[in-house]
Enzyme design. Sequence first.
Site, PDB file in Angstrom:
ATOM      1  N   ASP A 113       0.859  -1.181   0.000  1.00 20.23           N
ATOM      2  CA  ASP A 113       0.000   0.000   0.000  1.00 20.23           C
ATOM      3  C   ASP A 113       0.898   1.235   0.000  1.00 20.23           C
ATOM      4  O   ASP A 113       2.130   1.108  -0.044  1.00 20.23           O
ATOM      5  CB  ASP A 113      -0.925   0.002   1.227  1.00 20.23           C
ATOM      6  CG  ASP A 113      -0.164   0.173   2.532  1.00 20.23           C
ATOM      7  OD1 ASP A 113       1.088   0.271   2.519  1.00 20.23           O
ATOM      8  OD2 ASP A 113      -0.812   0.215   3.584  1.00 20.23           O
ATOM      9  N   ASP A 153       1.440   4.822   2.166  1.00 19.89           N
ATOM     10  CA  ASP A 153       1.062   5.506   3.403  1.00 19.89           C
ATOM     11  C   ASP A 153       1.612   6.932   3.399  1.00 19.89           C
ATOM     12  O   ASP A 153       2.789   7.147   3.106  1.00 19.89           O
ATOM     13  CB  ASP A 153       1.648   4.767   4.616  1.00 19.89           C
ATOM     14  CG  ASP A 153       1.421   3.263   4.564  1.00 19.89           C
ATOM     15  OD1 ASP A 153       0.279   2.839   4.743  1.00 19.89           O
ATOM     16  OD2 ASP A 153       2.405   2.516   4.344  1.00 19.89           O
ATOM     17  N   ASP A 164      -3.300   4.888   2.478  1.00 19.95           N
ATOM     18  CA  ASP A 164      -3.666   5.327   3.831  1.00 19.95           C
ATOM     19  C   ASP A 164      -3.175   6.749   4.047  1.00 19.95           C
ATOM     20  O   ASP A 164      -1.997   7.039   3.815  1.00 19.95           O
ATOM     21  CB  ASP A 164      -2.965   4.455   4.891  1.00 19.95           C
ATOM     22  CG  ASP A 164      -3.782   3.227   5.262  1.00 19.95           C
ATOM     23  OD1 ASP A 164      -4.869   3.046   4.682  1.00 19.95           O
ATOM     24  OD2 ASP A 164      -3.316   2.479   6.119  1.00 19.95           O
TER      25      ASP A 164
HETATM   26  P1  DGT Z   1       4.342  -2.570   2.891  1.00 18.24           P
HETATM   27  O1  DGT Z   1       3.225  -1.596   2.708  1.00 18.24           O
HETATM   28  O2  DGT Z   1       3.942  -3.970   2.605  1.00 18.24           O
HETATM   29  O3  DGT Z   1       5.578  -2.172   2.175  1.00 18.24           O
HETATM   30  O4  DGT Z   1       4.774  -2.570   4.425  1.00 18.24           O
HETATM   31  P2  DGT Z   1       4.879  -1.357   5.412  1.00 18.24           P
HETATM   32  O5  DGT Z   1       6.113  -1.511   6.184  1.00 18.24           O
HETATM   33  O6  DGT Z   1       4.641  -0.063   4.721  1.00 18.24           O
HETATM   34  O7  DGT Z   1       3.718  -1.693   6.397  1.00 18.24           O
HETATM   35  P3  DGT Z   1       2.257  -1.061   6.515  1.00 18.24           P
HETATM   36  O8  DGT Z   1       1.884  -0.310   5.291  1.00 18.24           O
HETATM   37  O9  DGT Z   1       1.328  -2.142   6.948  1.00 18.24           O
HETATM   38  O10 DGT Z   1       2.379  -0.084   7.739  1.00 18.24           O
HETATM   39  C1  DGT Z   1       3.373   0.908   7.797  1.00 18.24           C
HETATM   40  C2  DGT Z   1       3.781   1.148   9.193  1.00 18.24           C
HETATM   41  O11 DGT Z   1       2.735   1.807   9.875  1.00 18.24           O
HETATM   42  C3  DGT Z   1       4.054  -0.133   9.956  1.00 18.24           C
HETATM   43  O12 DGT Z   1       5.304  -0.020  10.588  1.00 18.24           O
HETATM   44  C4  DGT Z   1       3.057  -0.212  11.011  1.00 18.24           C
HETATM   45  C5  DGT Z   1       2.418   1.118  11.038  1.00 18.24           C
HETATM   46  N1  DGT Z   1       0.971   0.986  11.121  1.00 18.24           N
HETATM   47  C6  DGT Z   1       0.141   0.433  10.242  1.00 18.24           C
HETATM   48  N2  DGT Z   1      -1.126   0.493  10.674  1.00 18.24           N
HETATM   49  C7  DGT Z   1      -1.085   1.105  11.865  1.00 18.24           C
HETATM   50  C8  DGT Z   1      -2.063   1.493  12.841  1.00 18.24           C
HETATM   51  O13 DGT Z   1      -3.258   1.262  12.699  1.00 18.24           O
HETATM   52  N3  DGT Z   1      -1.606   2.135  13.936  1.00 18.24           N
HETATM   53  C9  DGT Z   1      -0.285   2.402  14.109  1.00 18.24           C
HETATM   54  N4  DGT Z   1       0.118   3.031  15.193  1.00 18.24           N
HETATM   55  N5  DGT Z   1       0.646   2.068  13.238  1.00 18.24           N
HETATM   56  C10 DGT Z   1       0.252   1.423  12.139  1.00 18.24           C
HETATM   57 MG    MG Z   2       2.835   0.347   3.570  1.00 21.83          MG
END
Ligand code: DGT
Ligand code: MG
Length: 397
Positions: free
Chosen positions: A204, A206, A321
Site C-alpha cells: 500500500d 502511506d 492510507d
Molecule cells: P508494505 O506496505 O507492505 O511495504 O509494508 P509497510 O512496512 O509499509 O507496512 P504497513 O503499510 O502495513 O504499515 C506501515 C507502518 O505503519 C508499519 O510499521 C506499522 C504502522 N501501522 C500500520 N497500521 C497502523 C495502525 O493502525 N496504527 C499504528 N500506530 N501504526 C500502524
Molecule cells: Mg505500507
Amino acid sequence: QINEAAAVVFSVPSYACQRRTTLQNHNTVLTEALSLLAENAELNEEDGRAIAFRRSEAVLKALPKAVTNLADLRGLPCLGEHSLKIIKDVLKDGVSSEVETTRQSDRYKALKVLTGIFGVGAKTADRWIKMGISTLHQLQASGQTLNQAQQAGLEHYEDLNQPVAKAEADAIGDVVQKVVLSVLPGALITLIGGFRRGKPTGHDVDFLITHPEEGREVGLLPKVASLLKSQGFLLYQKTTRNSYLESDDGPARLSSNMDRFERCFSIFKLEMNPGTTRSGTPRSSSRTESQSDDHSPQTPGGVHENGLESRRRSWRAVRVDLVVSPISQFAFALLGWTGSKLFEREMRRWAGHEKAMSLSSHALYDTKQRRYLRAASEEEIFAHLGLEYIPPSQRNA
Ligand code: DGT
Ligand code: MG
C-alpha cells in the site's frame, strides 16, 4: 561435521531497534522459511508463535553474511528451539519439510486467499473457512453479507494483490499533495511506511500529513477525501476522526499499537501512464510505448476484476492510507508509521522493559517521572530512549 574453529562469530544485540537492518539480506532462504511460519501463525492468530518466528527472522536479516553452519549461530539472541530446527533443516536440505507442508496446506492457502481481500482479517477468514468457504468463488456463491470495505476489496482483488512500485507511490503523492495544499496551504506531506525505508515496492502507500501551526490540521481529511472523490480518484474511502486526548489516554492505553489519528483508508484509482507496466516496473526508456503487458488476471478462485479482464484498462487500484497528526506529535507519528512492524514492536518493548517508558505513535511517557517527554524529531525520541539513532533505511527488521 560442525567445524568449531571455522565458525563465524556474529554479534547481534537482542532488540531489533538496536540493530541496523538494511534491505540487503544475506540469508533470504532462511528468512523466507521463517517468515512463512510467522505468517501462518499470524493468520491463525497465534501471536506468541508469530512473534518468536519474526524475531528469529529479523536476527538472520541483520547478519553481515550468509550462515552456512549451525555453529555460526552460537551466541545469537532470539533463536528458539523451533526456529533453530527450521534453520538446521534448511541448511542441511535446502528446504524445511514443515515449511513446505504448511505452504501446501488447505488451511494456509484458504487463509491467504481470503485475507487477501481488503477488509478481511484472520477472524473473518476463519469463520468463513469453518462454513466451508475457501475460495473467492465459494465466497461469492455463499451469499455472505460483505461490508463496504470487503465489497470493494473483492471488486479490486487482483489489483490490490499486485505490489505497488515506488513510481506509483510518487504519482499518488503528487495528486495527494495538490489536493491537500488546496485545502490547507502550508501543510506538509510525507511518504511513510516501507517506501520511507527505501523499499522498491509495497502493498500500500502511506502518507503522513501535518501543518506547522498546531490545530490547523483538524478536520482536514473529510475535505481532502471529498475533493479526491469528486475528482474521480477514490474507488473506496473511510475516514475516521482523531480521538486522541493526552489527558484521558494515560500510559496504560498508550502501550497499545492502535492509534487515534484522523485517518483515511482508501482505494485509489491510479491512472497509469504508458511508461508503467501492470506490475509497476518502469519500462526501459526505449520507444516501445505499446502500452503495458496484457492484463490477463489469474485471480485465485477465478474471479475476474470488474469483468474487464480481456479489455485494457488505463488505471489500477491501489490501497492508500492517509494519516493526519498535529505538529506536536509529528515525530512520534513519523517514527510509528515508518516501520517495519517488528522494528516498531521492538522499540515499544525496549521502552517498556528497559526504560519503564511507554511509546506510541502519539507520545512517549516516562512512568518513573510521571510525565510525557516531548520530541520534535525522531532523533530526539531515540535519545530519550537511550538508543543509538537508526535511520529509516536501517529499520528493515
Ligand atoms: P508494505 O506496505 O507492505 O511495504 O509494508 P509497510 O512496512 O509499509 O507496512 P504497513 O503499510 O502495513 O504499515 C506501515 C507502518 O505503519 C508499519 O510499521 C506499522 C504502522 N501501522 C500500520 N497500521 C497502523 C495502525 O493502525 N496504527 C499504528 N500506530 N501504526 C500502524
Ligand atoms: Mg505500507
